[in-house]
Design a protein around this motif. Structure first.
Motif, PDB file in Angstrom:
ATOM      1  N   THR A  59       1.141  -1.027  -0.212  1.00  0.00           N
ATOM      2  CA  THR A  59       0.069   0.070   0.102  1.00  0.00           C
ATOM      3  C   THR A  59       0.676   1.487   0.261  1.00  0.00           C
ATOM      4  N   TYR A  60       0.966   1.615   1.025  1.00  0.00           N
ATOM      5  CA  TYR A  60       2.239   2.888   1.397  1.00  0.00           C
ATOM      6  C   TYR A  60       3.520   3.122   0.733  1.00  0.00           C
ATOM      7  N   LEU A  61       4.058   1.703   0.242  1.00  0.00           N
ATOM      8  CA  LEU A  61       5.471   1.937  -0.370  1.00  0.00           C
ATOM      9  C   LEU A  61       5.023   1.145  -1.539  1.00  0.00           C
ATOM     10  N   ARG A  62       3.772   1.820  -2.143  1.00  0.00           N
ATOM     11  CA  ARG A  62       3.908   1.332  -3.666  1.00  0.00           C
ATOM     12  C   ARG A  62       3.562   3.462  -4.622  1.00  0.00           C
ATOM     13  N   GLY A  63       4.604   3.650  -4.866  1.00  0.00           N
ATOM     14  CA  GLY A  63       4.369   4.799  -5.829  1.00  0.00           C
ATOM     15  C   GLY A  63       3.572   4.846  -6.493  1.00  0.00           C
ATOM     16  N   ASP A  64       3.743   3.458  -7.649  1.00  0.00           N
ATOM     17  CA  ASP A  64       2.720   3.381  -8.065  1.00  0.00           C
ATOM     18  C   ASP A  64       0.942   3.610  -8.299  1.00  0.00           C
ATOM     19  N   LEU A  65       0.325   2.937  -7.300  1.00  0.00           N
ATOM     20  CA  LEU A  65      -0.502   3.070  -6.586  1.00  0.00           C
ATOM     21  C   LEU A  65      -0.815   4.788  -6.336  1.00  0.00           C
ATOM     22  N   ILE A  66       0.320   5.480  -5.486  1.00  0.00           N
ATOM     23  CA  ILE A  66      -0.176   5.937  -4.829  1.00  0.00           C
ATOM     24  C   ILE A  66      -0.750   7.539  -6.214  1.00  0.00           C
ATOM     25  N   VAL A  67       0.243   7.781  -7.222  1.00  0.00           N
ATOM     26  CA  VAL A  67       0.118   8.014  -7.818  1.00  0.00           C
ATOM     27  C   VAL A  67      -1.214   8.561  -8.981  1.00  0.00           C
ATOM     28  N   LYS A  68      -1.444   6.540  -8.756  1.00  0.00           N
ATOM     29  CA  LYS A  68      -2.949   6.717  -9.658  1.00  0.00           C
ATOM     30  C   LYS A  68      -3.951   7.362  -8.622  1.00  0.00           C
ATOM     31  N   ALA A  69      -3.410   7.029  -7.577  1.00  0.00           N
ATOM     32  CA  ALA A  69      -4.812   8.084  -6.289  1.00  0.00           C
ATOM     33  C   ALA A  69      -4.457   9.182  -6.206  1.00  0.00           C
ATOM     34  N   ALA A  70      -3.851   9.668  -6.520  1.00  0.00           N
ATOM     35  CA  ALA A  70      -3.493  11.609  -6.530  1.00  0.00           C
ATOM     36  C   ALA A  70      -4.620  11.993  -8.336  1.00  0.00           C
ATOM     37  N   LEU A  71      -4.293  11.274  -9.165  1.00  0.00           N
ATOM     38  CA  LEU A  71      -4.373  11.929  -9.894  1.00  0.00           C
ATOM     39  C   LEU A  71      -6.237  11.168 -10.412  1.00  0.00           C
ATOM     40  N   ALA A  72      -6.778  10.337  -9.685  1.00  0.00           N
ATOM     41  CA  ALA A  72      -7.843   9.751  -9.600  1.00  0.00           C
ATOM     42  C   ALA A  72      -8.916  10.829  -8.536  1.00  0.00           C
ATOM     43  N   ALA A  73      -7.716  11.435  -7.810  1.00  0.00           N
ATOM     44  CA  ALA A  73      -8.939  11.908  -6.489  1.00  0.00           C
ATOM     45  C   ALA A  73      -8.450  13.915  -7.295  1.00  0.00           C
ATOM     46  N   GLY A  74      -7.848  13.980  -8.664  1.00  0.00           N
ATOM     47  CA  GLY A  74      -7.721  15.228  -8.725  1.00  0.00           C
ATOM     48  C   GLY A  74      -6.475  16.976  -8.267  1.00  0.00           C
TER      49      GLY A  74
END
Length: 181
Positions: A59-74
């Motif tokens: 989770t918190y160590l998955r940069g790819d997921l965090i970038v996708k989350a940022a984009l998805a959340a605007g």
């Protein structure tokens, strides 16, 4: 100007950043693992994005997921907090490459200092093999530990090897990497 900031961290770290964002009129986005779904940082954020899984490595160590989350959340910016991905130059680059603002040192500075072992060399600190009784007490820290994990105070040379191994084991259990320092 930044309108919305995703904090790529949890707990008190995220709450502190959110508090400052509120004072500045910036909306906030939390990320959370399944285990942290009802945590304070999730409740305090204006929006939250689930990172599927429970372990930090998923989770918190998955940069790819965090970038996708940022984009998805605007969100238009990402703050790493500290620990987790805050010392990961590739994550900083991925944030920038996604067109987001990176709140932190440039990737080149992260590369120069992210390795605790290399940073100590740059600062001229003695390697553990050169520690003498006169240097004690010393703090040993596993290179990959975070959030205080993988740290030990060593008060005698006899305890040095065992404390370093304990620090490595704790870091390995916490973040999946027990590299020494």
């Amino acid at each position: 100007m930044i309108q919305s900031l995703l904090v790529a961290n949890r707990g008190e770290i995220a709450c502190r950043v959110f508090r400052t964002c509120r004072e500045l009129g910036i909306s906030t986005v939390a990320v959370h693992s399944d285990a942290d779904a009802s945590a304070l940082h999730v409740r305090e954020a204006d929006a939250a994005v689930r990172l599927p899984g429970a372990a930090p490595a998923d989770t918190y160590l998955r940069g790819d997921l965090i970038v996708k989350a940022a984009l998805a959340a605007g969100a238009d910016a990402v703050h790493p907090g500290y620990g987790f991905l805050s010392e990961n130059a590739e994550f900083a680059r991925a944030v920038l490459d996604a067109g987001l603002v990176w709140i932190g040192p440039p990737p080149s500075a992260i590369e120069a200092m992210a390795s605790k072992t290399r940073a100590k060399e740059l600062m001229g600190l003695a390697p553990l093999a050169e520690v003498t009784e006169a240097d004690l007490p010393v703090l040993v820290k596993a290179a990959a530990g975070g959030g205080g994990r993988g740290m030990r105070i060593v008060r005698s040379l006899i305890a040095l090897a065992a404390e370093l191994e304990a620090a490595r084991a704790e870091a390995a259990a916490a973040v999946g990497d027990g590299a020494g320092s």
